[in-house]
Design a protein around this motif. Sequence first.
Motif, PDB file in Angstrom:
ATOM      1  N   VAL A  34      19.993 -18.597  71.633  1.00  0.00           N
ATOM      2  CA  VAL A  34      20.191 -18.315  70.215  1.00  0.00           C
ATOM      3  C   VAL A  34      19.482 -17.015  69.892  1.00  0.00           C
ATOM      4  O   VAL A  34      18.479 -16.665  70.515  1.00  0.00           O
ATOM      5  CB  VAL A  34      19.660 -19.458  69.318  1.00  0.00           C
ATOM      6  N   SER A  35      19.972 -16.283  68.918  1.00  0.00           N
ATOM      7  CA  SER A  35      19.408 -14.961  68.621  1.00  0.00           C
ATOM      8  C   SER A  35      18.247 -15.030  67.642  1.00  0.00           C
ATOM      9  O   SER A  35      17.491 -14.069  67.502  1.00  0.00           O
ATOM     10  CB  SER A  35      20.497 -14.029  68.077  1.00  0.00           C
ATOM     11  N   THR A  36      18.111 -16.148  66.936  1.00  0.00           N
ATOM     12  CA  THR A  36      17.029 -16.321  65.973  1.00  0.00           C
ATOM     13  C   THR A  36      16.322 -17.637  66.283  1.00  0.00           C
ATOM     14  O   THR A  36      16.969 -18.677  66.413  1.00  0.00           O
ATOM     15  CB  THR A  36      17.561 -16.341  64.528  1.00  0.00           C
ATOM     16  N   ILE A  37      14.987 -17.581  66.401  1.00  0.00           N
ATOM     17  CA  ILE A  37      14.211 -18.774  66.744  1.00  0.00           C
ATOM     18  C   ILE A  37      13.134 -18.991  65.696  1.00  0.00           C
ATOM     19  O   ILE A  37      12.293 -18.121  65.461  1.00  0.00           O
ATOM     20  CB  ILE A  37      13.575 -18.644  68.149  1.00  0.00           C
ATOM     21  N   THR A  38      13.180 -20.154  65.059  1.00  0.00           N
ATOM     22  CA  THR A  38      12.156 -20.577  64.109  1.00  0.00           C
ATOM     23  C   THR A  38      11.451 -21.806  64.682  1.00  0.00           C
ATOM     24  O   THR A  38      11.699 -22.211  65.809  1.00  0.00           O
ATOM     25  CB  THR A  38      12.776 -20.918  62.745  1.00  0.00           C
ATOM     26  N   ALA A  39      10.586 -22.407  63.875  1.00  0.00           N
ATOM     27  CA  ALA A  39       9.866 -23.600  64.334  1.00  0.00           C
ATOM     28  C   ALA A  39      10.826 -24.700  64.778  1.00  0.00           C
ATOM     29  O   ALA A  39      10.517 -25.481  65.678  1.00  0.00           O
ATOM     30  CB  ALA A  39       8.940 -24.105  63.231  1.00  0.00           C
ATOM     31  N   THR A  40      11.995 -24.751  64.160  1.00  0.00           N
ATOM     32  CA  THR A  40      12.961 -25.798  64.507  1.00  0.00           C
ATOM     33  C   THR A  40      13.469 -25.639  65.930  1.00  0.00           C
ATOM     34  O   THR A  40      13.717 -26.629  66.628  1.00  0.00           O
ATOM     35  CB  THR A  40      14.141 -25.767  63.526  1.00  0.00           C
ATOM     36  N   GLU A  41      13.612 -24.407  66.376  1.00  0.00           N
ATOM     37  CA  GLU A  41      14.159 -24.134  67.714  1.00  0.00           C
ATOM     38  C   GLU A  41      13.065 -23.784  68.723  1.00  0.00           C
ATOM     39  O   GLU A  41      13.324 -23.066  69.695  1.00  0.00           O
ATOM     40  CB  GLU A  41      15.164 -22.975  67.638  1.00  0.00           C
ATOM     41  N   TYR A  42      11.841 -24.273  68.539  1.00  0.00           N
ATOM     42  CA  TYR A  42      10.708 -23.827  69.353  1.00  0.00           C
ATOM     43  C   TYR A  42      10.939 -24.007  70.852  1.00  0.00           C
ATOM     44  O   TYR A  42      10.413 -23.246  71.670  1.00  0.00           O
ATOM     45  CB  TYR A  42       9.428 -24.551  68.919  1.00  0.00           C
ATOM     46  N   ARG A  43      11.742 -24.980  71.237  1.00  0.00           N
ATOM     47  CA  ARG A  43      11.959 -25.212  72.661  1.00  0.00           C
ATOM     48  C   ARG A  43      12.866 -24.151  73.298  1.00  0.00           C
ATOM     49  O   ARG A  43      13.017 -24.110  74.525  1.00  0.00           O
ATOM     50  CB  ARG A  43      12.535 -26.605  72.897  1.00  0.00           C
ATOM     51  N   GLN A  44      13.449 -23.270  72.492  1.00  0.00           N
ATOM     52  CA  GLN A  44      14.245 -22.164  73.039  1.00  0.00           C
ATOM     53  C   GLN A  44      13.359 -21.031  73.551  1.00  0.00           C
ATOM     54  O   GLN A  44      13.821 -20.170  74.311  1.00  0.00           O
ATOM     55  CB  GLN A  44      15.194 -21.613  71.965  1.00  0.00           C
ATOM     56  N   LEU A  45      12.092 -21.019  73.141  1.00  0.00           N
ATOM     57  CA  LEU A  45      11.197 -19.946  73.577  1.00  0.00           C
ATOM     58  C   LEU A  45      10.979 -20.033  75.088  1.00  0.00           C
ATOM     59  O   LEU A  45      10.724 -21.104  75.637  1.00  0.00           O
ATOM     60  CB  LEU A  45       9.862 -20.051  72.848  1.00  0.00           C
ATOM     61  N   GLY A  46      11.092 -18.889  75.747  1.00  0.00           N
ATOM     62  CA  GLY A  46      10.866 -18.829  77.183  1.00  0.00           C
ATOM     63  C   GLY A  46      12.058 -19.194  78.030  1.00  0.00           C
ATOM     64  O   GLY A  46      12.046 -18.959  79.244  1.00  0.00           O
ATOM     65  N   THR A  47      13.087 -19.771  77.428  1.00  0.00           N
ATOM     66  CA  THR A  47      14.283 -20.156  78.171  1.00  0.00           C
ATOM     67  C   THR A  47      15.340 -19.082  77.976  1.00  0.00           C
ATOM     68  O   THR A  47      15.847 -18.899  76.862  1.00  0.00           O
ATOM     69  CB  THR A  47      14.801 -21.522  77.700  1.00  0.00           C
ATOM     70  N   ILE A  48      15.668 -18.364  79.033  1.00  0.00           N
ATOM     71  CA  ILE A  48      16.580 -17.228  78.922  1.00  0.00           C
ATOM     72  C   ILE A  48      17.539 -17.225  80.109  1.00  0.00           C
ATOM     73  O   ILE A  48      17.330 -17.899  81.115  1.00  0.00           O
ATOM     74  CB  ILE A  48      15.811 -15.892  78.905  1.00  0.00           C
ATOM     75  N   THR A  49      18.610 -16.454  79.969  1.00  0.00           N
ATOM     76  CA  THR A  49      19.493 -16.163  81.098  1.00  0.00           C
ATOM     77  C   THR A  49      19.300 -14.699  81.469  1.00  0.00           C
ATOM     78  O   THR A  49      19.035 -13.842  80.617  1.00  0.00           O
ATOM     79  CB  THR A  49      20.960 -16.417  80.736  1.00  0.00           C
ATOM     80  N   ASN A  50      19.421 -14.409  82.749  1.00  0.00           N
ATOM     81  CA  ASN A  50      19.222 -13.056  83.265  1.00  0.00           C
ATOM     82  C   ASN A  50      20.544 -12.464  83.724  1.00  0.00           C
ATOM     83  O   ASN A  50      21.341 -13.137  84.392  1.00  0.00           O
ATOM     84  CB  ASN A  50      18.265 -13.078  84.454  1.00  0.00           C
ATOM     85  N   THR A  51      20.769 -11.211  83.391  1.00  0.00           N
ATOM     86  CA  THR A  51      21.879 -10.438  83.929  1.00  0.00           C
ATOM     87  C   THR A  51      21.283  -9.267  84.685  1.00  0.00           C
ATOM     88  O   THR A  51      20.605  -8.410  84.088  1.00  0.00           O
ATOM     89  CB  THR A  51      22.803  -9.922  82.810  1.00  0.00           C
ATOM     90  N   VAL A  52      21.451  -9.255  85.999  1.00  0.00           N
ATOM     91  CA  VAL A  52      20.816  -8.199  86.790  1.00  0.00           C
ATOM     92  C   VAL A  52      21.444  -6.855  86.454  1.00  0.00           C
ATOM     93  O   VAL A  52      22.629  -6.756  86.109  1.00  0.00           O
ATOM     94  CB  VAL A  52      20.920  -8.488  88.300  1.00  0.00           C
ATOM     95  N   GLY A  53      20.631  -5.787  86.540  1.00  0.00           N
ATOM     96  CA  GLY A  53      21.108  -4.443  86.260  1.00  0.00           C
ATOM     97  C   GLY A  53      20.098  -3.425  86.739  1.00  0.00           C
ATOM     98  O   GLY A  53      18.976  -3.767  87.136  1.00  0.00           O
ATOM     99  N   PRO A  54      20.479  -2.157  86.725  1.00  0.00           N
ATOM    100  CA  PRO A  54      19.578  -1.110  87.219  1.00  0.00           C
ATOM    101  C   PRO A  54      18.259  -1.075  86.444  1.00  0.00           C
ATOM    102  O   PRO A  54      18.188  -1.446  85.276  1.00  0.00           O
ATOM    103  CB  PRO A  54      20.379   0.172  87.014  1.00  0.00           C
TER     104      PRO A  54
END
Length: 643
Positions: free
Chosen positions: A545-565
Motif C-alpha cells: 500500500v502507498s500510505t501506511i497509518t497505525a491501522t496498517e502497521y503490519r505493512q511496515l517492513g514488508t516490501i517487494t523488490n524489483t532488481v535494477g542497476p
Amino acid sequence: MHRRSTVRAQALLLPVVVIAALLPAGGSAATVAEITVEPGETRLVPRTVRLDSLSVAPGGTVAPPAGRSLTLTVDGVETGSVLAAAEGTVTTIAPGAYRGDVRLSVADANLVAHRGDVFPLRQGLYVDATGLVPAKSALASVEGGRVEGRRASDVRISSTGEAFAGVFAKDGAYTLDKPRIAFAGNGRSDFVGDGAGIVATGPGTRLVVDGADISTTGVVRSGVIAADGSDVVVKNSRIRTGDGVLPADYRSTVDLDHMRDAPWMLGISGNNRATNLLGTGTRAAYLNSSLSSQGWGVLSTERGRNCRLTVVNSTVANTGPDGYGSYATDDVAERFLGTRFAVGTYATIIRGGAIHYGDSTPEAVARLNAELGLGLTAPELAALPTRNTVVESRRFGVMWHGAGSVEITGGTVFDTGEATFLNKGQQAAIAVDGSRGARLNPANGVVLQLMDDDDPGPVEEDGRLLNTGVYREPAGDPVKLAGFDVTEVHSTDATATFSDIALKGHFYNAIRGGAVPGEGKNLVLAFDNSDIDGVLSASAARHAVSTITATEYRQLGTITNTVGPVVNNGVIVQLRNGSRWVVAGTSHLSELAIDADAAVTAHPGHTVTMTVDGVPTAIASGRTYTGSITLAVHQAAAPPHSG
C-alpha cells in the motif's frame, strides 16, 4: 502538571475528617469496625489502620498526610487504587465497598523523579543498604514467607489496583528467593517501575532473584525493571506479562513520561513490556528462566549507556501476534547464549549497541560469570547444559532503525517468516560464523533486506510527540547523487561477513539515496569459505500500500523488490577463500571481487553471463570487476539428440 495541580486543589476544598481518635498513640495499626466516606468528604488517614470494612462513596476521598503514601489491601491483596488523572502520577482509592481484612497502610513517600514528573511510588517491600525499610513498605500486601536481613523468602505479593509495585530495591544487596507476584491492573510508567513487579535502581544495588513466579496483566505493568546502574540477576524464574486496557483519553505518544504503548511505527502493538533496563552502567542477567510478553516486547533497554543485558538457557516469547524479543539502544551489549526465541515480529530491534547470539558452552558461561560477577556457584555452572540459540519468528529476525552490530556464532538457528536481517537504512555490521552449524532460514527467501526507513516518526501536537505520523511511498525514480561512490566501503554502509556457512536466499539493497543529504548507502557482502545460492542485487522496493497509518502497521517492513542497476545503492560482493556463488537470478552489482579459488556459477542446466558498463565480460577467478555490473542467468541449450 496542570491537571494534577487541579486535582489536588479541589481536594483541599472538601470537608476533611481526620481519623485521630481511632488510632493508638503507638503500635503498627488500630482496629476499627468500619469507615464510611461520604460524597464530598475527604478522610485523612495519618497512620496505618485495620478495618472490617471501608465504604467510599462517589466523590469521597481517602488520603494520607502530605509526603506520605496510602495503600489499601483487602485480605492481603492491594486493591482499589486508581490514578486520579489519566496522565497524572498520584493514585486515589476508587469508590466502592471493601470488606474483609481491610487495611489502610500509610508509608513514607518514595518519590522518583523522571524528566518533568515526580512519581510517588508505592510498593509492598522497600529494601536498601540496611535491608527492609518498613516505613516505606506496605507490608499488609506481603503474605507468607520470611523477610529478614537482606533476604526475603517465599513471599507473596498480589495487586488488583493501579500503579503499585511489588519490591523496590535501592542502594544495597538483597536476595529474593521464590517470590510470587501476581498483578492485574494498569501501571503508570515502565521507565521508573511505577506498577512493576520488581524494581532495582541505583549504582550500589545488587538484586538476586531466584525461583520467582511473576505474572502481571495491565498497561505498562512490567515484571522486572533494572535502572540507573543497578545489577540484577534473575535465575530459575518465570516472568509473564499481558496487555491491559489503555485509558480512554490516552493518546499514543513517544514522550517518555507518558508512553504507555508500543510505537506502531516499529511494526508492533501491545502495551506491556515484560522487562526494561535503563540508565548508565546497568546490568541485567536472566538465567534458566522463562520470559514472555503478550505484545510490545520482552527484554527492552531504554536510555542506556554502558549497559549489559545477558540471557542464558532461557526462553523469550511473545504470546500474542506482535512483539520483539529484545530491544537494544545506544551502546548496550546484549548476549544470548542457549536461548530460544518464539516471537511475533522480531528477535531484536537495534537502535544502537551490539548483539551476540551463540551457544551456552561451559567456557562461555564461565567467562560471563567471571566478567559480570553473576555469582553462579560451581554446581550451578555444572548444571547448565550446553544449548544453541534458536530464533523462531513469525516475521523478521533482526531489524535496524539505528546503527548497531550483530554477531552469530555456534549452532544458532534463525527460522523466520520474512527477512532474517531487515535494515532500515542504518549503518550495520553483521558477522555470521557457520563453522559450528549456524543456519539462516528465511521462509520468504530474503536473507538481508536493506531499504529506506519507513518509520514516519511522531508528530508534535500541543507540545506532545504523538504517534500520528503517516508513511507515504516516495514517487518517481531515485536520482543519482553527485560525489557518492558506489564502489567504496564507507563508514556509514551496511556490511555483512559470512564465514564457513551455506546460505540459500537473496540479498537486496533498495536504498534510494538522499535520506542523509548527498549520501547513499552501499551493501557490502563478504563471503569467506562459504556457499551462497541466491540473488545479490540493487533493487527498487515497494510496499503493498502507498500510505501506511497505525491501522496498517503490519505493512511496515514488508516490501517487494524489483532488481535494477545501481543508482545510490551499491552492492559490493567479495568471494574469498574458496567461496562459491550460485547466481539464482539477474543481479546488479557495483563491484565483484573473486579470489583465485572462488567461483561464480549457475544452477545445473543454466549458465551465467556478465556485463560491465554494458560490455560483455568473462567471469574469471582472481579478478575484481568495478562498474555497472549485471549478471544474468540463462537456460543452457539442450544437447542435440543422436540416433
